[in-house]
Design an enzyme around this catalytic site. Structure first.
Site, PDB file in Angstrom:
ATOM      1  N   HIS A 131       0.821  -1.229   0.000  1.00 28.85           N
ATOM      2  CA  HIS A 131       0.000   0.000   0.000  1.00 28.85           C
ATOM      3  C   HIS A 131       0.854   1.278   0.000  1.00 28.85           C
ATOM      4  O   HIS A 131       0.321   2.361  -0.187  1.00 28.85           O
ATOM      5  CB  HIS A 131      -0.943   0.029   1.202  1.00 28.85           C
ATOM      6  CG  HIS A 131      -2.003  -1.034   1.150  1.00 28.85           C
ATOM      7  ND1 HIS A 131      -2.872  -1.166   0.086  1.00 28.85           N
ATOM      8  CD2 HIS A 131      -2.329  -2.018   2.027  1.00 28.85           C
ATOM      9  CE1 HIS A 131      -3.687  -2.193   0.308  1.00 28.85           C
ATOM     10  NE2 HIS A 131      -3.376  -2.731   1.464  1.00 28.85           N
ATOM     11  N   ASP A 185      -2.956 -10.523  -2.639  1.00 26.04           N
ATOM     12  CA  ASP A 185      -3.552 -10.032  -1.389  1.00 26.04           C
ATOM     13  C   ASP A 185      -5.016  -9.630  -1.657  1.00 26.04           C
ATOM     14  O   ASP A 185      -5.361  -9.261  -2.778  1.00 26.04           O
ATOM     15  CB  ASP A 185      -2.748  -8.807  -0.934  1.00 26.04           C
ATOM     16  CG  ASP A 185      -3.090  -8.327   0.454  1.00 26.04           C
ATOM     17  OD1 ASP A 185      -2.340  -8.663   1.397  1.00 26.04           O
ATOM     18  OD2 ASP A 185      -4.100  -7.611   0.605  1.00 26.04           O
ATOM     19  N   ASP A 200      -4.754 -12.727   3.045  1.00 25.78           N
ATOM     20  CA  ASP A 200      -5.989 -12.276   3.693  1.00 25.78           C
ATOM     21  C   ASP A 200      -7.227 -12.501   2.823  1.00 25.78           C
ATOM     22  O   ASP A 200      -8.336 -12.121   3.214  1.00 25.78           O
ATOM     23  CB  ASP A 200      -5.894 -10.799   4.134  1.00 25.78           C
ATOM     24  CG  ASP A 200      -5.218  -9.915   3.114  1.00 25.78           C
ATOM     25  OD1 ASP A 200      -4.925 -10.379   1.994  1.00 25.78           O
ATOM     26  OD2 ASP A 200      -4.970  -8.733   3.447  1.00 25.78           O
TER      27      ASP A 200
HETATM   28 ZN    ZN Z   1      -4.345  -7.080   2.484  1.00 26.88          ZN
END
Ligand code: ZN
Length: 310
Positions: free
Chosen positions: A128, A165, A246
């Site tokens: 991110h 992800d 995740d």
């Molecule tokens: Zn994530």
């Protein structure tokens, strides 16, 4: 096939608020599962070096790096907030330097032919982090630092980054959106954090937005159609992975329904590309998310088992 785990004990010292999901139990869960599965017997272990500032400057602005250095707390239990869910303790930047250094070292190991594959069991995560912005638990964009090292230090012309992800790798897109030497393939739950545009306006940036509830069968169909031919056409010299777990169905951070064998399948597709593409050195995978420690450990073992081909 020699495969290494690159990690460092200092990655454990970064922690945020009590009960924050991005905590040191995550990398511990992977280490524990590697041992209990017996897979560790097939792996080499290497310490992550500290990343050099010049290596960070390939993907981050100098003023941004300076601002992180200035904001970081010196000592004690003090936390400095970077955004609503991202904070620095006195050990955060050193952990982040090890995490980015792991990606650099992993690229050196694979491109120099010492390893066929590397998994960086590190935190904080990175995908991110944009060129000039920390967010979403990320400070330095580890996978981007590794890819840029492959390009600038080793002269690679084509690096593919695969991000599975549950969250879109907005930082990696931000860093490479004008650099077609990097093919960036990111799947992610949509709509969901970080709320980036699910459409791509670049040929070298492939986005695969997935509806809440998507499971392994849909994943395989989409990856088969949308990614694998494109990656093979790109003829990558190195494959990097933003390995977030995740999207596992037991992980409450997201709402996708992947299981261990889906991570294994996806990884096997990537090792197949390494085998078929002449001049492809191998795979460097870097941990991103994954917040259910048990599912994270099991999924990472499935991924690493496929990387190591055991
Ligand atoms: Zn994530």
């Amino acid at each position: 096939m020699p495969t290494a785990i690159v990690s460092h004990v200092e990655c454990r010292q970064h922690s945020m608020h009590d009960h924050h999901p991005e905590d040191p139990r995550r990398t511990d869960a992977i280490s524990d599962q590697l041992i209990s599965s017996g897979l560790d017997l097939y792996l080499m272990y290497e310490d992550a070096p500290v990343v050099e500032r010049e290596q960070l400057l390939r993907v981050h602005d100098e003023a941004y790096l300076d601002s992180l250095d200035e904001m970081a707390p010196d000592e004690g239990q003090e936390l400095v907030e970077v955004d609503d869910d991202t904070a620095m303790n006195p050990y955060t930047l050193q952990a982040a330097r090890r995490a980015a250094g792991a990606a650099v070292h992993g690229v050196d190991l694979v491109v120099n032919g010492r390893m066929d594959a590397v998994f960086c069991n590190v935190r904080p995560p990175g995908h991110h982090a944009e060129r000039d912005k920390a967010m979403g638990f990320s400070f330095y964009n580890n996978v981007a630092v590794g890819a840029a090292h492959g390009i600038q230090a080793h002269g690679l012309q084509r690096v593919a980054i695969i991000d599975f992800d549950v969250h879109h790798g907005n930082g990696t897109e931000d860093i490479f959106r004008d650099d077609p030497r990097v093919l960036f393939c990111s799947l992610f739950q949509h709509p969901f954090f970080p709320h980036t545009d699910p459409q791509s306006d670049r040929d070298h940036i492939l986005k695969l937005p997935l509806e809440s509830g998507t499971g392994g069968a849909e994943l395989r169909l989409a990856v088969d159609c949308a990614w694998l031919p494109a990656i093979e056409r790109f003829q990558p010299q190195l494959i990097m992975v933003s390995a977030g777990f995740d999207a596992h169905r037991e992980d409450e951070m997201g709402h996708l329904r992947f299981v261990e064998r889906d991570y294994q399948w996806l990884t096997e597709q990537l090792t197949g590309i390494v085998d078929r593409v002449e001049g492809c050195h191998g795979i460097v995978s870097v941990l991103e998310g994954g917040y259910s420690p048990s599912a994270l450990g099991r999924s990472a073992v499935a991924h690493i088992r496929a990387l190591a081909r055991v």
